[in-house]
Design an enzyme around this catalytic site. Structure first.
Site, PDB file in Angstrom:
ATOM      1  CB  VAL A   1      -0.950  -0.013   1.225  1.00 48.12           C
ATOM      2  CG1 VAL A   1      -1.561   1.367   1.455  1.00 48.12           C
ATOM      3  CG2 VAL A   1      -2.055  -1.020   0.993  1.00 48.12           C
TER       4      VAL A   1
ATOM      5  CB  THR B   1      -6.988  -2.301   7.236  1.00 43.96           C
ATOM      6  OG1 THR B   1      -6.894  -2.032   5.837  1.00 43.96           O
ATOM      7  CG2 THR B   1      -8.380  -2.784   7.593  1.00 43.96           C
TER       8      THR B   1
ATOM      9  CD  GLU C   1      -5.641   2.826  -1.189  1.00 43.08           C
ATOM     10  OE1 GLU C   1      -5.431   4.013  -0.922  1.00 43.08           O
ATOM     11  OE2 GLU C   1      -6.259   2.474  -2.211  1.00 43.08           O
ATOM     12  CG  PHE C   2     -11.340   1.141  -0.474  1.00 39.47           C
ATOM     13  CD1 PHE C   2     -12.027   0.306   0.403  1.00 39.47           C
ATOM     14  CD2 PHE C   2     -11.348   2.505  -0.230  1.00 39.47           C
ATOM     15  CE1 PHE C   2     -12.715   0.824   1.498  1.00 39.47           C
ATOM     16  CE2 PHE C   2     -12.032   3.031   0.860  1.00 39.47           C
ATOM     17  CZ  PHE C   2     -12.717   2.186   1.727  1.00 39.47           C
TER      18      PHE C   2
ATOM     19  CE  LYS D   1      -9.292  -2.304   3.369  1.00 38.57           C
ATOM     20  NZ  LYS D   1      -9.167  -2.464   1.944  1.00 38.57           N
TER      21      LYS D   1
ATOM     22  CG  ASN E   1     -11.201  -5.720   2.779  1.00 36.31           C
ATOM     23  OD1 ASN E   1     -11.480  -5.323   1.653  1.00 36.31           O
ATOM     24  ND2 ASN E   1      -9.978  -5.667   3.269  1.00 36.31           N
TER      25      ASN E   1
ATOM     26  CB  CYS F   1      -6.761  -7.550   2.738  1.00 38.87           C
ATOM     27  SG  CYS F   1      -5.491  -6.321   2.406  1.00 38.87           S
TER      28      CYS F   1
HETATM   29  N1  LIG Z   1      -1.940  -5.206   0.611  1.00 42.42           N
HETATM   30  C1  LIG Z   1      -3.117  -4.748   0.211  1.00 42.42           C
HETATM   31  O1  LIG Z   1      -3.616  -5.090  -0.861  1.00 42.42           O
HETATM   32  C2  LIG Z   1      -3.873  -3.768   1.070  1.00 42.42           C
HETATM   33  C3  LIG Z   1      -4.982  -3.097   0.529  1.00 42.42           C
HETATM   34  C4  LIG Z   1      -5.657  -2.183   1.325  1.00 42.42           C
HETATM   35  C5  LIG Z   1      -5.261  -1.958   2.627  1.00 42.42           C
HETATM   36  N2  LIG Z   1      -4.181  -2.638   3.144  1.00 42.42           N
HETATM   37  C6  LIG Z   1      -3.761  -2.347   4.511  1.00 42.42           C
HETATM   38  O2  LIG Z   1      -2.637  -1.486   4.448  1.00 42.42           O
HETATM   39  C7  LIG Z   1      -1.723  -1.785   5.509  1.00 42.42           C
HETATM   40  C8  LIG Z   1      -0.348  -2.105   4.944  1.00 42.42           C
HETATM   41  O3  LIG Z   1      -0.466  -3.291   4.184  1.00 42.42           O
HETATM   42  P1  LIG Z   1       0.715  -3.782   3.220  1.00 42.42           P
HETATM   43  O4  LIG Z   1       0.207  -4.981   2.516  1.00 42.42           O
HETATM   44  O5  LIG Z   1       1.211  -2.631   2.430  1.00 42.42           O
HETATM   45  O6  LIG Z   1       1.805  -4.189   4.311  1.00 42.42           O
HETATM   46  P2  LIG Z   1       3.318  -4.650   4.073  1.00 42.42           P
HETATM   47  O7  LIG Z   1       3.596  -5.648   5.128  1.00 42.42           O
HETATM   48  O8  LIG Z   1       3.515  -5.013   2.639  1.00 42.42           O
HETATM   49  O9  LIG Z   1       4.175  -3.331   4.351  1.00 42.42           O
HETATM   50  C9  LIG Z   1       4.295  -2.724   5.592  1.00 42.42           C
HETATM   51  C10 LIG Z   1       5.650  -2.012   5.647  1.00 42.42           C
HETATM   52  O10 LIG Z   1       5.712  -1.217   6.828  1.00 42.42           O
HETATM   53  C11 LIG Z   1       7.061  -1.236   7.298  1.00 42.42           C
HETATM   54  N3  LIG Z   1       7.097  -0.768   8.685  1.00 42.42           N
HETATM   55  C12 LIG Z   1       6.696  -1.413   9.804  1.00 42.42           C
HETATM   56  N4  LIG Z   1       6.858  -0.619  10.882  1.00 42.42           N
HETATM   57  C13 LIG Z   1       7.367   0.559  10.445  1.00 42.42           C
HETATM   58  C14 LIG Z   1       7.738   1.794  11.081  1.00 42.42           C
HETATM   59  N5  LIG Z   1       7.603   1.985  12.398  1.00 42.42           N
HETATM   60  N6  LIG Z   1       8.239   2.803  10.309  1.00 42.42           N
HETATM   61  C15 LIG Z   1       8.373   2.617   8.973  1.00 42.42           C
HETATM   62  N7  LIG Z   1       8.018   1.482   8.327  1.00 42.42           N
HETATM   63  C16 LIG Z   1       7.525   0.466   9.048  1.00 42.42           C
HETATM   64  C17 LIG Z   1       7.463  -2.685   7.077  1.00 42.42           C
HETATM   65  O11 LIG Z   1       8.869  -2.843   7.091  1.00 42.42           O
HETATM   66  C18 LIG Z   1       6.842  -2.971   5.711  1.00 42.42           C
HETATM   67  O12 LIG Z   1       7.725  -2.671   4.659  1.00 42.42           O
HETATM   68  C19 LIG Z   1      -2.356  -2.933   6.292  1.00 42.42           C
HETATM   69  O13 LIG Z   1      -3.091  -2.415   7.367  1.00 42.42           O
HETATM   70  C20 LIG Z   1      -3.289  -3.563   5.282  1.00 42.42           C
HETATM   71  O14 LIG Z   1      -4.388  -4.203   5.878  1.00 42.42           O
HETATM   72  C21 LIG Z   1      -3.470  -3.531   2.383  1.00 42.42           C
END
Ligand SMILES: NC(=O)c1ccc[n+]([C@@H]2O[C@H](COP(=O)([O-])OP(=O)(O)OC[C@H]3O[C@@H](n4cnc5c(N)ncnc54)[C@H](O)[C@@H]3O)[C@@H](O)[C@H]2O)c1
Length: 448
Positions: free
Chosen positions: A11, A126, A154-155, A210, A214, A266
């Protein structure tokens, strides 16, 4: 605007890059040194179609930068987005440790900043209802300076993330005050020029939107899988049932494909988090408890098919090919992927597994290491295998050369967890074919 994106995952990286692409200056901060090093070399740490080019273009234009340095990341930020992970904890509740750690960092940065501009802190991760308040409190425990909170779930879908972000069906913003809403609206204006809405609402409602969205999608998937299981027992064909059912405009045809159940980063965790919210509030989310159970059972049901086919066989002498590891096509994300559950079950039985996925070998290796073999292409994965299991419906698996496949396999058996083949075609090509919600066929079957 000067934006800081905390977390460069699926995201954060897409969101940060797309904001840079509309002219903002974006710094993406991550605690993972390896990810930031890759990004500095121009390599995206995740697979997302079109992302490499977009990162390169915006980095070259000086609008997009990456860092692990918290001080540098926050110093000039006007809007700070928290986009870190919120995985399921052991009890199913969303684990907020990354979000709250980021909140503390932000609080300390606001405290030490010499800027008089009031920053907006946006929770994009989320998070369960009430989390923005916890983030606000965590920041306030580090600074007495004024800042503003916003919730902006985020969607986007992995695999189509850039298009989804650039042309969102809607943007949801929760905030307390009009000026924060106005600044968020300004930021998103370039993305909704075709008239799609920006909904400004209170923060708890934005947080709930959100989960509600989902959980609705996950419910559709479990629903169609339940119908598929009944089809198998009553001799109906789920594909026909699906066609008949989905032509009703009130129902529609999205997210109503039977298969191995939902996976990914998710739906599984968000359904569990919503169930926990039900428990915590004294109003159990009964429907979602069933949605979750149906989803878990779906993988077991598919494994039962494999077990019955090989009943009595010496499992340790079996070799199985797996097509598709990613939880869905278009991504290298394997979090909660049904393929991993199935391969682990097969490995426990002593089966030799060779897998092929167009993009997910590296991510799979992080979980399964060298317990399985990775093939260079789909066809070579079949060499001498006792069966093929299709776990992900990548386009390139949809029209393979069936004759070559049959000759490569030791025995022509396919377990199709995504229903990508016609049963009559499978019978004609001489396969024993097991799928979901449809009777199995073999060359001897007369009426498929
Ligand atoms: N993946 C999806 O399709 C999607 C879609 C919509 C919403 N979301 C939501 O968005 C959020 C992120 O999901 P994602 O899939 O991108 O996660 P991800 O695990 O791919 O990425 C998270 C990142 O955050 C970093 N991080 C952790 N703690 C940190 C800090 N204190 N400072 C800086 N960086 C830090 C990690 O190293 C990692 O790179 C979640 O809550 C998820 O539910 C994800």
């Amino acid at each position: 605007m000067q934006i800081t994106m905390v977390g460069t995952g699926y995201v954060g990286l897409v969101t940060g890059t797309c904001f840079a692409n509309t002219g903002n200056h974006v710094i993406c901060l991550d605690v993972d040194q390896k990810k930031i090093e890759k990004l500095h070399q121009g390599i995206s740490p995740i697979y997302e179609p079109g992302l490499d080019e977009l990162i390169a273009r915006n980095a070259k234009a000086g609008r997009l930068d990456f860092t692990t340095d918290k001080t540098a990341a926050y110093v000039d930020a006007e809007i700070i987005f928290i986009a870190v992970g919120t995985p399921s904890g052991d009890d199913g509740r969303a684990d907020l440790k990354y979000v709250l750690a980021a909140a503390k960092d932000i609080g300390n940065a606001i405290e030490s900043s010499s800027s008089t501009k009031e920053k907006i802190v946006v929770v994009k991760s989320t998070v369960p209802v009430g989390t923005n308040k916890k983030v606000e409190d965590a920041i306030k425990s580090c600074t007495s300076k004024t800042f503003h909170m916003a919730s902006n779930p985020e969607f986007l879908k992995e695999g189509a993330a850039i298009n989804d972000f650039n042309k969102p069906d809607r943007v949801v913003v929760g905030c307390h005050d009009k000026s924060t809403g106005d600044r968020m609206r300004d930021l998103y204006d370039p993305f909704v020029r075709q008239g799609n809405p920006i909904f400004i609402m209170d923060i708890p409602s934005a947080e709930m939107v959100k989960y509600a969205a989902n959980c609705m999608l996950a419910t559709k998937i479990s629903f169609i899988n339940e119908v598929a299981n009944l089809c198998e027992r009553y001799g109906a064909d789920i594909n026909e049932v699906r066609r008949g059912m989905c032509s009703d405009k009130r129902i529609g045809n999205q997210f109503l494909y039977p298969g191995l159940g939902y996976g990914g980063s998710c739906f599984p965790k968000d359904v569990l988090a919503m169930i926990s919210m039900g428990q915590d509030s004294g109003h159990p989310a009964q429907l979602l408890e069933s949605v979750h159970k149906v989803n878990q059972d779906q993988r077991d049901a598919f494994m039962t098919k494999i077990n019955s086919h090989f009943d009595g066989a010496d499992w340790s002498s079996l070799k199985v090919a797996v097509w598709g590891i990613a939880f869905k096509p278009g991504t290298d994300d394997i979090r909660e992927a049904p393929s991993i559950t199935l391969m682990q079950k097969l490995l426990d039985k002593g089966v030799t597994v060779t897998a092929f996925d167009p993009v997910a070998h590296e991510t799979s290796q992080e979980i399964l290491s060298d317990k399985i073999t990775y093939a260079d292409d789909a066809i070579s994965a079949l060499e001498d295998a006792d069966a093929l299991i299709v776990c992900t419906d990548w386009d390139e698996f949809k029209h393979p050369d069936f004759d070559t496949m049959r000759h490569k396999l030791k025995t022509p058996v396919i377990f199709d967890g995504r229903n990508i083949y016609r049963r009559s075609l499978m019978r004609e090509h001489g396969f024993v074919y097991h799928s979901v919600g449809r009777a199995s066929v073999s060359p001897e079957t007369t009426n498929a």
